[in-house]
Design a protein around this motif. Sequence first.
Motif, short mmCIF file in Angstrom:
data_model
loop_
_atom_site.label_atom_id
_atom_site.label_comp_id
_atom_site.label_asym_id
_atom_site.label_seq_id
_atom_site.Cartn_x
_atom_site.Cartn_y
_atom_site.Cartn_z
N ARG A 177 -17.43 42.16 -27.61
CA ARG A 177 -16.82 41.01 -26.95
C ARG A 177 -15.32 41.06 -27.11
NH1 ARG A 177 -18.46 36.29 -29.43
NH2 ARG A 177 -20.47 36.68 -28.51
N GLU A 191 -22.75 43.19 -24.91
CA GLU A 191 -22.27 41.93 -25.47
C GLU A 191 -23.34 40.85 -25.38
OE1 GLU A 191 -19.77 39.57 -23.23
OE2 GLU A 191 -19.74 38.07 -24.82
N LYS A 192 -23.98 40.76 -24.22
CA LYS A 192 -24.87 39.63 -24.00
C LYS A 192 -26.31 39.86 -24.44
CE LYS A 192 -22.13 38.04 -20.17
NZ LYS A 192 -22.07 37.16 -19.04
N ARG A 204 -17.89 23.58 -14.47
CA ARG A 204 -18.78 24.54 -15.11
C ARG A 204 -19.28 25.56 -14.11
NH1 ARG A 204 -22.23 21.73 -18.76
NH2 ARG A 204 -23.81 23.21 -18.10
N PRO A 225 -17.08 30.08 -14.26
CA PRO A 225 -16.35 30.62 -15.41
C PRO A 225 -15.54 31.83 -14.97
CG PRO A 225 -18.74 30.72 -15.75
CD PRO A 225 -18.52 30.14 -14.41
N ARG A 278 -11.87 32.47 -21.33
CA ARG A 278 -11.68 31.91 -22.66
C ARG A 278 -12.74 32.39 -23.63
NH1 ARG A 278 -12.64 26.29 -22.54
NH2 ARG A 278 -13.80 26.85 -20.68
N ARG A 279 -13.88 32.70 -23.08
CA ARG A 279 -15.01 33.07 -23.94
C ARG A 279 -14.69 34.30 -24.79
NH1 ARG A 279 -19.75 35.64 -23.67
NH2 ARG A 279 -19.21 36.69 -21.74
N LYS A 316 -11.99 32.57 -31.58
CA LYS A 316 -11.61 31.19 -31.80
C LYS A 316 -11.10 30.90 -33.19
CE LYS A 316 -12.72 29.27 -27.87
NZ LYS A 316 -11.72 29.35 -26.89
N ARG A 330 -20.31 37.55 -40.96
CA ARG A 330 -20.56 36.63 -39.86
C ARG A 330 -19.23 36.24 -39.24
NH1 ARG A 330 -25.92 34.13 -40.50
NH2 ARG A 330 -25.20 32.71 -38.89
N GLN A 331 -19.15 36.50 -38.00
CA GLN A 331 -17.95 36.11 -37.26
C GLN A 331 -18.23 34.75 -36.68
OE1 GLN A 331 -15.01 36.85 -36.86
NE2 GLN A 331 -14.29 36.21 -34.85
N SER A 358 -17.58 31.28 -34.86
CA SER A 358 -16.69 30.64 -33.89
C SER A 358 -17.28 29.29 -33.53
CB SER A 358 -16.61 31.43 -32.60
OG SER A 358 -16.01 32.66 -32.78
N PRO A 359 -16.44 28.33 -33.43
CA PRO A 359 -16.99 27.03 -33.06
C PRO A 359 -17.46 27.06 -31.62
CG PRO A 359 -14.61 26.95 -33.03
CD PRO A 359 -14.98 28.31 -33.52
N ALA A 360 -18.40 26.24 -31.32
CA ALA A 360 -18.93 26.22 -29.96
C ALA A 360 -17.86 25.71 -28.99
CB ALA A 360 -20.15 25.32 -29.89
N ALA A 374 -26.90 37.58 -27.42
CA ALA A 374 -27.41 38.69 -28.22
C ALA A 374 -27.20 38.50 -29.70
CB ALA A 374 -26.74 39.98 -27.79
N GLN A 434 -24.98 33.81 -33.91
CA GLN A 434 -24.03 33.99 -35.00
C GLN A 434 -22.64 33.59 -34.57
OE1 GLN A 434 -23.85 37.91 -36.52
NE2 GLN A 434 -25.90 37.87 -37.39
N ALA A 435 -22.36 33.98 -33.35
CA ALA A 435 -21.03 33.66 -32.85
C ALA A 435 -20.92 32.18 -32.57
CB ALA A 435 -20.74 34.47 -31.61
N GLY A 436 -22.06 31.56 -32.58
CA GLY A 436 -22.03 30.12 -32.35
C GLY A 436 -21.64 29.76 -30.94
N GLU A 464 -22.58 28.53 -27.73
CA GLU A 464 -23.64 27.93 -26.94
C GLU A 464 -23.46 28.36 -25.49
OE1 GLU A 464 -25.60 26.88 -29.90
OE2 GLU A 464 -26.26 26.44 -27.86
N MET A 472 -19.96 27.76 -23.25
CA MET A 472 -19.08 28.92 -23.11
C MET A 472 -19.22 29.56 -21.73
SD MET A 472 -17.42 28.95 -25.83
CE MET A 472 -16.68 30.55 -26.06
#
Lengths: 180, 659, 186
Positions: B205, B266-267, B478, B481, B634-635, B639, B654-655, B657-659, C170, C174-176, C178, C182
């Motif tokens: 990412r 990534e996904k 929304r 993106p 931005r994704r 963060k 653990r990386q 990041s806030p939601a 994926a 962990q990355a949090g 949502e 996002m």
Amino acid sequence: MKRLIPFLVFALLVGLFGFGIWWNSWHDARYVPSPLIDKPAPDFALPKLDAPEQTVSKASLLGKPYLINVFASWCVACAEEHPVLMADGRRLGIALVGYDYKDVPDDARRWLREHGSPYDLVIADQPGRTAIDFGVYGAPESFLIDAKGVIRYKHIGPLTPEVIARELQPAIDAVKREAP
Amino acid sequence: MTPELGQLALVLAFLLAIAQGVLPLIGAWRGNRTLMAVARPAAAGQAVFVAMAFLILVWAFLHFDFSVQYVADNSNLTLPWYYRIAAVWGAHEGSLLLWILILNVWTVALAAFSHKLPEVFAARVLGVMGLVAIGFLAFIIFTSDPFGRLLPMPANGADLNPVLQDPGMTFHPPVLYMGYVGFSVAFAFSIAALLGGEVEQAWVRWARPWTNAAWGFLTLGIVAGSWWAYAELGWGGWWFWDPVENASFMPWLVGAALIHAQAITEKRGGLRAWTLLLSIFAFSLSLLGTFLVRSGVLTSVHAFASDPRRGVFILVFLAIVVGGSLLLYALRAPKVTGGKPFNILSRETALLIGNLMLATAAAMVLLGTLFPLIGDMLHLGRISVGPPYFGLLFPLLMAPIVLLLPFGPFLNWGKADGGALKQVALRAGIAAAACAIVAAFFVQGQLKAVAGVAAAVWIAVGVLLYALKRWRELPRGRRYPAEMTGMLLAHLGVAVFVIGVLLSESLSVTHDVRLAPGQHEVIAGYDFRFDGVHRTAGPNWRADQGVVTVQRDGRTVAVMHPQKRTYAREQVQTESAVDAGVFRDLYVALGEPMDTNNIEGAWALRLYYKPFIRWIWGGGLLMMLGGFVCAGDRRFRIKRIAAEAAQPTTTPQRQGSPA
Amino acid sequence: MSGVAEPRRSAPCARPGSSRKAFRAQGALLQVLFVALLAFAGHAFAASGAIEPLPFKDHAQEVRFQNLTKQLRCMVCQNENLADSNADLARDLRLEVFQLMQQGKSDDQIKQYLVDRYSDFVLYDPPLKPGTWLLWFGPLAILLAGGAVVTVAIRRRNRGGGTIDNDKPADGGQAGNEPADMGDDW
């Protein structure tokens, strides 16, 4: 093991490039081998440079081998080659036919007067049409033609003593051995 | 400003590059934070000195310092100042300086934006960038120094090759290099991931925006080059499958594949090894391209002499960097198939097929470009590979992608909904067929043109249908993106490109004609009237300038001024006149006068009508825009600074990041 | 090693470096870089020599001529095609091609005529013969090999098709990130 495949393919590529560098360091990159080697020379009928009313044809030159040297007064590389021909031309032991390519006859005659003529005979191809049949793509080029009128060797670019010693002289000798 | 200062700056940069390349990597390996912390300052220092060297060279050009060999070779007293700047990268040594400058631009950007990356990872990434810089700086310092002196200093220089005296020259190389060199970032990320055993799951990412941006620049650079060739060459050609062009196209193809593979990794977590490999390939092809054309390896086609010493240096560098990375890959790439499973009918499958076609296309271009060399090596004689080869195989390989493109976003990850797909197929198919039939009437059934229209509509309708679906199904804010918008733009760009290529190739008209002043000739409904030639002059050239008035339906559409310019040293350059339009270009090139002593008499002219040719570059620009927009999502921004333990360990981190 | 020369005052080749005479006059490195830098840049020299109106019977013949000469290589400026090259020889050969067309020869016959004199190198389209099998079938082989790999990859991941879901990102959250927030919901 599977993961090594890209590395191995790349190693092959490196080999190829290494070869390429080595090859290009001693090859003329613009050199294109002639498809006319060991094929009969094209029929031609071209006027003499000094006596345009007289024509020289392929038939009239049969019976003995000769070396055609394509040159022109506008050709810079030919001026480089010329001293070599003047010095070593006789020693080749073969008739030297100058082939004046896409030139103005007066310019060519003047050029030969200034630089001297190593040729036994000079023919002129002003339009350059016959040269296409020979596959000429620039001057100077040299064609070795045997007694039967077959092209046996072609050199592209100026003749140098090294080329003469390494390639041309052996080819001439081989051709002369065949002739009666 | 002495040029020797430039040499000194390069040496200092070299030393700093060594620091940047070696120390942080050792630090990352050993867990030594001091060594790792060397990365950013070293990178900054290197950038400062490289910039200094570059500016010193620019200064030398601007101030006509002909005591510098490179300046003397590439400029002269009459060269306008803007071309003197462009002349800095007009030949080998200067262009390498540009390369290393741009490498530093990316490195500095990376250093600036990587504060939120985990320390160990960032150190490795910057370290790898440093290693690449070491190689280039060494190459410059030891074989290609632009600051060598020419003494005694000549009164005037040679000239910049007239064809380079064009706005394209100021723009195309720097932009192209931004792309080429930009792939070094994705490369550095991948090497860092391999070195670290892929502890950082989110590294893909982090890599995505950099990769998309680099690809965007490369797209722009290639478009600029193509447009420039069209405008400058006088033949209306925009792509020749020339080895130099191919050298830039291969990284582009692999980069496109990489962008999509990164999406999967990534996904969905899958394809990690392939993504790593592609990152290495993309940059390797950049390096290969940059060097292939200056090492002498391709002289079998290009026929210019080269310095074998340089060739060997480049080859060794290539072998170390690429060979080293591929070996690292073989040893450390993930061996276990990871990621979420997926159905045969899914987005993953479609992307895999796309990757396959793009990778095969890149391999095909490589094969064709190198084949003359292979022919020499295997004594197969002089083999010649040109547009008939590439122009046949490339469209064939791209056809499956064109077919799949509309379905892309409609395919779900994991398992796609067949019903939705059928709908898309039906609607896009009908639209494409309808437009094809209509087009057939306009183009007298020319197959290429009809196929172009059908393919473009097929893709474009797919894009529009998806955009519409998002509009309907989601609330404002929304819907689109950035990542998706980029995708839609880029895919639309493909449609525009396809129609531009196929229509211009099949419907162009080229016609050579001999005209006396006052005579006219009609092609494609346009009436070209030749109004004679007169003399004119510019800053460092004089020219014969023709006037051609173009009329259509009685109205004057354009007055065109093709020129034949003579620069210093009797170099003649044809400047064709182009009347640009959204739907067509008109193009006139001057040939020779019928009577060389009378330029005001009749002349030979070449007239072109080129429909839709701007759509080729328009499509390219849309693709570029798509790449940049996607990069800006931005994704992809990290963060929060990663919460690190005091010493980096090898346990998974653990990386957050806030939601 | 000096190269061959051509009857023109200024070097004819559109792409610098393709004629050694011109290339020397310019400066070797300039040429190298020039070509290196520009993904195909233009030419420095008169392109005008290639513009010559020939008396074609009709437009279709002109188009045929243009297509044919685009597929042939200029032997002097070896990185240009016969249609665009400024070289004197190119002009001669274009005239030759034109005359052969007038004599009713087909495209293949004309190509063969030139190949007989200049070898396969004059064709941009490499003829299919054992020496070029790698070139023509290589991409297909790569495609098939790649296709096999892709098929295996898809099959391997297709196990347990029923449990395939397509919602969560994926890294297992962990990355949090949502998905909805996002924008990763597509």
